[in-house]
Scaffold this active site. Sequence first.
Site, PDB file in Angstrom:
ATOM      1  N   PHE A   1       0.855  -1.194   0.000  1.00 17.05           N
ATOM      2  CA  PHE A   1       0.000   0.000   0.000  1.00 17.05           C
ATOM      3  C   PHE A   1       0.890   1.242   0.000  1.00 17.05           C
ATOM      4  CE2 PHE A   1      -2.493   3.446   1.794  1.00 17.05           C
ATOM      5  CZ  PHE A   1      -3.665   3.339   1.058  1.00 17.05           C
TER       6      PHE A   1
ATOM      7  N   ASP B   1       9.133   2.629   1.492  1.00 15.18           N
ATOM      8  CA  ASP B   1       7.995   3.412   1.983  1.00 15.18           C
ATOM      9  C   ASP B   1       7.890   3.145   3.484  1.00 15.18           C
ATOM     10  OD1 ASP B   1       5.514   4.252   2.843  1.00 15.18           O
ATOM     11  OD2 ASP B   1       4.448   3.582   1.049  1.00 15.18           O
TER      12      ASP B   1
ATOM     13  N   LYS C   1       2.676  10.288   8.190  1.00 14.17           N
ATOM     14  CA  LYS C   1       1.944   9.884   9.389  1.00 14.17           C
ATOM     15  C   LYS C   1       2.381  10.643  10.638  1.00 14.17           C
ATOM     16  CE  LYS C   1      -0.037   5.517   7.864  1.00 14.17           C
ATOM     17  NZ  LYS C   1      -1.443   5.864   7.837  1.00 14.17           N
TER      18      LYS C   1
END
Length: 396
Positions: free
Chosen positions: A137, A222, A251
């Site tokens: 993702f 990532d 985040k």
Amino acid sequence: MTMDIFAEYDKYVMPTYGRQPVAFVRGEGCYLYDRQGERYLDFVSGLSINNLGHCHPAVVTAVQRQVAQLIHTCNLYYTEPGAELARLISETSIGGKVFFANSGAEANECAIKLARKLGHETGGAGKHRIITLEGGFHGRTMATLTATAQPAKQAPFKPLLPGFTYVPANDVVALAGAMDESVCAIMLEPVQGEGGVHPLAKEFVEVARELTRKHDALLIFDEVQTGLGRTGKLFAYQHFGVEPDVMTLAKSLGGALPIGAAVAAPAYADVLEPGTHATTFGGGPVPCAAGVAVFGELTAPGFIEGVAAKGQYMLARLRELEQAGLVTEVRGMGLMLAIDLPRPLAAEVVSRALEHRIILNSIAAGTIRFLPPLIVEERMIDQVVEFLTTTLKVMM
Ligand SMILES: Cc1ncc(COP(=O)(O)O)c(C=O)c1O
């Protein structure tokens, strides 16, 4: 003002999320509070955003100070928080330089563009292919959705971007078979988060490193979810003994304010020159000041070691559920953990948890993911495990 928040959302907010039936008004430490003042133990952390807990005093102070001083300038000018946060990211990770974005997807867009541009420069227009992993993702923009090798998420939005190849995670033969001189990058999450909390095999990550070196391609990690202490190291790549060429963060970087970052190792730090990439909000002084405060906490003596220890504790406690036959698998790294249930009851468990004032997250019909704040305490972990034990015994 009293209003029916649920009805207003139904009427005015696009239904892109399945929301839990609760509206929060306040957060402090590991707890959220609803409009009635009820307290909830948060084991989701805004999806690994509130990693220092809600409204951490260091973040609040930094933001309050900065917001009263200077909120925005755009990237045509310099600011001190931007310089400071970039230095902290660079010096604690792979060196080189940082591009500031506003989200994880945007940080990945930057990494993708950097890889494509470098590919063009070193191998011509044909060197543009990017390999990503099935179940990964990387975001919801068109490029990062294309990188997200999950057919159900991609299907309604085709055609996707050309030039992406997907291989099964941990399949070294498939990875080697997909590599040639047309590849400009391999992009992966060291622990696949949204795809189910699956740490990659060390050998697979090592092979990805070797293959990218051999074929003159970039290795992009990532670390939007795994970065900044979540896995019990400052960055998850440190578990694998493999350094990426480009790493993306977002985040928790801004202490819950929106910010993303792509950091490129020294050899690739100047690939994106003026005019090749930009974002107006990126690296604003307020989220950067928050980010500097976040780094201050993360790098305090013993903090990351404490995360690793609490992760071990939670893993051991969740394994008790496995031994009792209540869950079929426990996995993860640090405080990024998941359990598989014997039946597809994860959504039901999340609902019951909410009734018990515990916030959990299901990422598949039978999988619950745990992303507690990194400041979580053992007694809170015990509370969650006790809830799961009692609830799963009744449900199974
Ligand atoms: C590994 C990873 N990459 C990228 C993203 C996208 O980040 P954002 O939602 O900030 O665009 C996420 C979000 O969950 C993620 O977990």
